[in-house]
Design an enzyme around this catalytic site. Structure first.
Site, PDB file in Angstrom:
ATOM      1  CE1 TYR A 141      -3.303  -2.858   1.097  1.00  0.00           C
ATOM      2  CE2 TYR A 141      -4.561  -0.819   1.011  1.00  0.00           C
ATOM      3  CZ  TYR A 141      -4.516  -2.199   1.021  1.00  0.00           C
ATOM      4  OH  TYR A 141      -5.678  -2.903   0.959  1.00  0.00           O
ATOM      5  CE  LYS A 186       2.205 -18.046  -1.582  1.00  0.00           C
ATOM      6  NZ  LYS A 186       1.355 -19.260  -1.644  1.00  0.00           N
ATOM      7  CG  ASP A 218      -1.632 -20.525  -0.172  1.00  0.00           C
ATOM      8  OD1 ASP A 218      -1.156 -20.456   0.984  1.00  0.00           O
ATOM      9  OD2 ASP A 218      -1.085 -21.186  -1.081  1.00  0.00           O
ATOM     10  CG  ASP A 242      -8.132  -4.859   1.796  1.00  0.00           C
ATOM     11  OD1 ASP A 242      -9.082  -4.355   2.423  1.00  0.00           O
ATOM     12  OD2 ASP A 242      -8.067  -4.869   0.550  1.00  0.00           O
ATOM     13  CG  ASP A 246     -13.839  -7.054   2.327  1.00  0.00           C
ATOM     14  OD1 ASP A 246     -13.598  -6.329   3.314  1.00  0.00           O
ATOM     15  OD2 ASP A 246     -14.311  -6.616   1.256  1.00  0.00           O
TER      16      ASP A 246
HETATM   17  C1  IPM Z   1     -10.411  -1.028   3.755  1.00  0.00           C
HETATM   18  C2  IPM Z   1     -10.468  -0.531   2.320  1.00  0.00           C
HETATM   19  C3  IPM Z   1      -9.220   0.312   2.023  1.00  0.00           C
HETATM   20  C4  IPM Z   1      -8.020  -0.612   2.151  1.00  0.00           C
HETATM   21  C5  IPM Z   1      -9.206   1.010   0.660  1.00  0.00           C
HETATM   22  C6  IPM Z   1     -10.439   1.835   0.423  1.00  0.00           C
HETATM   23  C7  IPM Z   1      -7.978   1.872   0.508  1.00  0.00           C
HETATM   24  O1  IPM Z   1     -10.606  -1.585   1.435  1.00  0.00           O
HETATM   25  O2  IPM Z   1     -10.366  -0.195   4.676  1.00  0.00           O
HETATM   26  O3  IPM Z   1     -10.438  -2.235   3.977  1.00  0.00           O
HETATM   27  O4  IPM Z   1      -7.708  -1.360   1.207  1.00  0.00           O
HETATM   28  O5  IPM Z   1      -7.390  -0.579   3.194  1.00  0.00           O
HETATM   29 MN    MN Z   2     -10.958  -3.518   2.413  1.00  0.00          MN
END
Ligand code: IPM
Ligand code: MN
Ligand code: NAD
Length: 355
Positions: A141, A186, A218, A242, A246
């Site tokens: 990032y 990894k 993975d 990240d 999710d």
């Molecule tokens: C999160 C989002 C951010 C990230 C993006 C919007 C930069 O996906 O907070 O999880 O990848 O950190």
């Molecule tokens: Mn995210």
């Protein structure tokens, strides 16, 4: 207590869900007799539209002068042109860096009523109670980005110090929980991951009462689906965190219910739901406010040192999840404000019951 909270609504559903979180904070703080000032600042696409920059200096100053920052979400199709040089997401990354919030806590519990909405069988979700600690200010990032002809390069770098501080934070958290730490990397392919693994092993060996296990990312993506209740604290680098969070949020029934706290060395933190600006439902009043409200609970706990108030908000949310009409993402028909009002009402009712 006196406190100052900077509120950054941002884009899409950001303003809708931060308004919900602020309503809950106002309720709980006013009742405790605390004097809290809220100030609103622009970030993301809306800031680009009004100032040309995704993170205006006034916003940075407002956040640095606050005890805590509450953020909605940034981004949306209007600002997503791949050719664009200024992007909403740069505002968020810049803010995380400016605030030095290197440890992003993303807890996951599965409320029994939502287990039926999960893609996993409800019986596999019993006892799921874990926290991700995602490194937030390093890795790909923040590495150098470049183009050389038809080639694009994203540099991924980590220093030992960056790994050490986030792993220490994860150990503190694990010690207060079940003492089990899983580090995800990894290391079979990436040099940064080999540094990550060696540093984690060393740091944890210096800590009392923590059992450490390493997993490759993975395999971890698979294990989260096959035995999610086996994990306690999971620490990992920025990009892996990240993606895995999710995935984990989907297990809880919806991305809309997952909160996060981003912490550095001091008490000031940045609090945001893990979901994005949800352009597909923005402006309709149907966004799920629970992720933002639970982020506000984390704010009370970590930045304002108000653990009882944080517990109260979490109890009220649990109660609403169990009994109230929920938003569309959870199969219900309630609006954002109806769910928010239900949380505020439960807070008052639980208080009365305890008195
Ligand atoms: C999160 C989002 C951010 C990230 C993006 C919007 C930069 O996906 O907070 O999880 O990848 O950190
Ligand atoms: Mn995210
Ligand atoms: P998203 O999280 O915005 O949406 C993914 C899906 O989940 C959508 O169908 C959306 O409607 C649903 N959803 C998300 N939050 C919800 C909520 N509270 N209630 C009900 N449904 C909800 O992810 P995306 O569509 O990939 O990204 C949209 C934009 O958001 C992008 O510009 C991205 O960069 C940005 N983003 C920002 C943040 C942040 O500011 N922290 C986080 C993730 C994505």
């Amino acid at each position: 207590m006196r406190a100052h909270i900077a509120v950054l609504p941002g884009d899409g559903i950001g303003p809708e869900v931060t308004a919900a979180a602020v309503a809950v904070l106002r309720e709980v703080l006013a009742h405790g007799g605390h004097v809290v000032e809220f100030s609103e600042h622009a970030i993301g696409g809306i800031a680009i539209d009004t100032t040309g920059e995704p993170l205006p200096q006034a916003t940075i100053d407002g956040c640095l002068g606050a005890d805590a920052v509450l953020l909605g979400a940034v981004g949306g199709p209007k600002w997503s042109d791949p050719q664009a040089t200024v992007r909403p997401e740069q505002g968020l990354l810049g803010l995380r860096a400016k605030l030095g919030v290197y440890a992003n806590l993303r807890p996951l519990r599965v409320h029994p009523r939502l287990a039926a909405l999960s893609p996993l069988k409800a019986e596999n979700l019993v006892g799921v109670d874990l926290v991700f600690v995602r490194e937030l200010t390093g890795g790909a990032y923040f590495g150098r980005k470049s183009r050389e002809g038809d080639v694009a390069i994203d540099e991924c770098r980590y220093s030992e110090g960056e790994v050490e501080r986030v792993v220490k934070r994860a150990c503190e958290l694990a010690r207060a929980r079940r003492g089990k730490l899983t580090s995800v990397d990894k290391a079979n392919v990436l040099e940064t991951s080999r540094l990550w693994r060696a540093t984690t092993t060393r740091v944890v060996a210096e800590q009392e009462g923590i059992t450490l296990e390493h997993q490759l990312v993975d395999s971890m993506a698979m294990l989260l689906l096959t035995r999610p209740s086996a994990y306690d604290v999971i620490v990992t680098e920025n990009l892996f965190g990240d993606i895995l969070t999710d995935e984990a949020a989907a297990l809880a029934g919806s991305l809309g219910v997952s909160p996060s706290a981003s912490l550095g060395d001091g008490p000031r933190g940045l609090y945001e739901p893990i979901h994005g600006s949800a352009p597909d439902i923005a402006g309709q009043g149907v966004a799920n406010p629970i992720g933002a409200i639970l982020s506000a609970a984390m704010l009370l706990r970590h930045s304002l040192n108000l653990a009882d108030e944080a517990d109260a908000v979490e109890a009220a949310v649990d109660d609403v999840l169990a009994h109230a009409e929920l938003t569309r993402d959870l199969g219900g028909r309630a609006s954002t404000t109806e769910v928010t009002d239900a949380v505020v009402a439960r807070l008052a009712a639980l208080r009365k019951a305890a008195a």
